[in-house]
Write a protein that holds these residues in place. Structure first.
Motif, PDB file in Angstrom:
ATOM      1  N   PRO A 103       0.879  -1.012   0.011  1.00 54.84           N
ATOM      2  CA  PRO A 103       0.048  -0.005  -0.154  1.00 54.84           C
ATOM      3  C   PRO A 103       0.885   1.087   0.009  1.00 54.84           C
ATOM      4  CG  PRO A 103       0.314  -0.844   2.152  1.00 54.84           C
ATOM      5  CD  PRO A 103       0.871  -1.912   1.372  1.00 54.84           C
ATOM      6  N   THR A 104       0.185   2.263  -0.475  1.00 51.93           N
ATOM      7  CA  THR A 104       1.039   3.583  -0.363  1.00 51.93           C
ATOM      8  C   THR A 104      -0.262   4.630   0.169  1.00 51.93           C
ATOM      9  OG1 THR A 104       0.258   4.528  -2.489  1.00 51.93           O
ATOM     10  CG2 THR A 104       2.260   3.190  -2.535  1.00 51.93           C
ATOM     11  N   ASP A 105       0.037   5.744   0.361  1.00 50.03           N
ATOM     12  CA  ASP A 105      -0.888   6.895   0.779  1.00 50.03           C
ATOM     13  C   ASP A 105      -1.925   7.431  -0.180  1.00 50.03           C
ATOM     14  OD1 ASP A 105       1.032   8.110  -0.687  1.00 50.03           O
ATOM     15  OD2 ASP A 105       1.145   9.868   0.517  1.00 50.03           O
ATOM     16  N   THR A 106      -1.738   6.671  -1.507  1.00 53.61           N
ATOM     17  CA  THR A 106      -2.773   6.911  -2.500  1.00 53.61           C
ATOM     18  C   THR A 106      -3.267   5.558  -2.891  1.00 53.61           C
ATOM     19  OG1 THR A 106      -1.059   6.948  -4.187  1.00 53.61           O
ATOM     20  CG2 THR A 106      -1.588   8.961  -3.362  1.00 53.61           C
ATOM     21  N   VAL A 107      -2.650   4.877  -3.808  1.00 54.03           N
ATOM     22  CA  VAL A 107      -3.418   3.588  -4.428  1.00 54.03           C
ATOM     23  C   VAL A 107      -2.385   2.437  -4.100  1.00 54.03           C
ATOM     24  CG1 VAL A 107      -4.816   4.487  -6.013  1.00 54.03           C
ATOM     25  CG2 VAL A 107      -2.620   3.962  -6.769  1.00 54.03           C
ATOM     26  N   TYR A 108      -2.508   1.232  -4.509  1.00 52.99           N
ATOM     27  CA  TYR A 108      -1.730   0.130  -4.308  1.00 52.99           C
ATOM     28  C   TYR A 108      -0.670   0.211  -5.468  1.00 52.99           C
ATOM     29  CZ  TYR A 108      -4.063  -2.271  -0.366  1.00 52.99           C
ATOM     30  OH  TYR A 108      -4.436  -2.547   0.943  1.00 52.99           O
ATOM     31  N   ALA A 109       0.614  -0.449  -4.917  1.00 53.39           N
ATOM     32  CA  ALA A 109       1.574  -0.232  -5.982  1.00 53.39           C
ATOM     33  C   ALA A 109       2.427  -1.587  -6.093  1.00 53.39           C
ATOM     34  CB  ALA A 109       2.496   0.745  -5.693  1.00 53.39           C
ATOM     35  N   ILE A 110       2.696  -2.027  -7.149  1.00 54.96           N
ATOM     36  CA  ILE A 110       3.687  -3.062  -7.705  1.00 54.96           C
ATOM     37  C   ILE A 110       5.069  -2.526  -7.293  1.00 54.96           C
ATOM     38  CG2 ILE A 110       4.460  -4.723  -9.227  1.00 54.96           C
ATOM     39  CD1 ILE A 110       1.455  -4.359 -10.495  1.00 54.96           C
ATOM     40  N   ILE A 226      11.393   0.404  -6.671  1.00 51.39           N
ATOM     41  CA  ILE A 226      10.805   0.483  -7.732  1.00 51.39           C
ATOM     42  C   ILE A 226       9.085   0.278  -7.584  1.00 51.39           C
ATOM     43  CG2 ILE A 226      10.412   0.138 -10.490  1.00 51.39           C
ATOM     44  CD1 ILE A 226      13.260   1.285  -9.697  1.00 51.39           C
ATOM     45  N   SER A 227       8.407   1.320  -8.304  1.00 51.96           N
ATOM     46  CA  SER A 227       7.068   1.365  -8.087  1.00 51.96           C
ATOM     47  C   SER A 227       6.162   1.734  -9.239  1.00 51.96           C
ATOM     48  CB  SER A 227       6.470   2.506  -7.037  1.00 51.96           C
ATOM     49  OG  SER A 227       5.393   2.747  -6.827  1.00 51.96           O
ATOM     50  N   THR A 228       5.282   1.055  -9.636  1.00 55.83           N
ATOM     51  CA  THR A 228       3.964   1.406 -10.533  1.00 55.83           C
ATOM     52  C   THR A 228       2.741   0.843  -9.951  1.00 55.83           C
ATOM     53  OG1 THR A 228       3.417   0.903 -12.813  1.00 55.83           O
ATOM     54  CG2 THR A 228       4.437  -0.994 -11.542  1.00 55.83           C
ATOM     55  N   SER A 229       1.960   1.749 -10.187  1.00 50.29           N
ATOM     56  CA  SER A 229       0.471   1.518  -9.792  1.00 50.29           C
ATOM     57  C   SER A 229      -0.394   0.516 -10.122  1.00 50.29           C
ATOM     58  CB  SER A 229      -0.494   2.765 -10.014  1.00 50.29           C
ATOM     59  OG  SER A 229      -0.543   3.077 -11.419  1.00 50.29           O
TER      60      SER A 229
END
Length: 305
Positions: A103-110, A226-229
């Protein structure tokens, strides 16, 4: 074959902690509250387990790690971060080269480890991200930002604004800042411009989420991720309920999901800091600050996932 959730107290069972597509290392010990075991005539489901099944069978399905080929680890934690000890298995997998969801403070991230080239390549394949498209990174501190980017504009005493003084008050928070990348950032994260104007431009989107669970993972990793929604496989909508994520991305190869409640469809606000002025190229959860300029031209030269 039936499955049964069995409590094991303080015992540390041995099991294959990682998808066979990523590693074939020996069995390793792990501290978990529950494991999945084959159902035999000698075992019967407890009343607690039965009650859980009736209440939410899908959550029970992913409530404990599954060890057969192609299956993933599902860890459910409190959004407040009060039980971050549960994150140990996910952090361990990340350090071994896993690709998972947090989780992040917005949406989930891969996410995956910034330091693992093979993991970055797997993340791109799972999300079907072209190599020409830049990737964002999740940072734990301003020190990470200084290491992997050239930093925020700090002024030159000749009229150039010291943006750093004001931007640090937005962090941690729901913003993605586009900054010039440093030599420390892996090349797989950077997109080089294709037009003459941007041919020499190497940028990266950085995030410092204001989320207790995400920050706990980053702290334990000791390096950015590394992150992508997380979006539906064929669409632009985010997957907000973590229970649905294994069904969509499990077959694609993710190794774990850290679930911390349902998110809201409100992504980060993206601000390009590489020009003369900070320009908002996507308005999201982060409110516009007085020192930000709204981009009127929708044909942005920089994009993030």
């Amino acid at each position: 074959m039936g499955l049964e959730v069995v409590k094991i107290g303080g015992v540390s069972p041995n099991f294959l902690s990682f998808s066979s597509s990523v590693t074939k290392s020996p069995l390793v010990p792990f501290n978990l509250k529950a494991v999945v075991l084959p159902l035999t005539p000698q075992r019967k489901l407890s009343g607690l387990c039965t009650a859980t099944t009736k209440r939410n069978p899908k959550r029970l399905k992913y409530s404990a790690p599954r060890f057969s080929r192609g299956e993933l680890l599902y860890v459910e934690v409190d959004q407040s971060g009060d039980d971050t000890w549960k994150l140990e298995p996910a952090v361990k997998l990340l350090k071994e080269g896993a690709v998972g969801v947090i989780p992040t403070d917005t949406v989930y991230a891969i996410v995956c480890d910034l330091r693992s080239q093979s993991s970055i390549e797997r993340l791109r394949r799972i999300k079907e991200i072209e190599t020409s498209k830049p990737l964002s990174i999740l940072c734990h501190s301003l020190r990470d930002i200084d290491t992997y980017t050239l930093g925020f504009p700090r002024g030159n005493g000749q009229g150039s604004a010291n943006v750093f003084r004001v931007v640090k008050h937005c962090l941690p928070g729901p913003y993605t800042f586009i900054l010039p990348a440093s030599k420390e950032l892996p090349k797989q994260c950077i997109r080089n411009g294709t037009t003459p104007k941007y041919a020499a431009r190497k940028t990266v989107g950085i995030r410092m989420p204001d989320d207790a669970v995400c920050q706990a993972i980053l702290e334990e990793m000791g390096a950015p991720l590394i992150s992508t929604s997380v979006k539906w496989a064929k669409g632009e909508e985010w997957i907000l309920d973590p229970v649905a994520i294994p069904d969509v991305y499990g077959p694609m190869g993710i190794d774990f999901v850290v679930a911390a409640g349902v998110r809201v469809a409100d992504p980060s606000t993206v601000v390009d800091m590489t020009g003369d002025s900070p320009i908002i190229i996507r308005q999201g959860k982060g409110p516009k600050q007085d020192w930000m300029i709204v981009k009127e031209d929708e044909d942005s030269t920089t994009s993030v996932s």
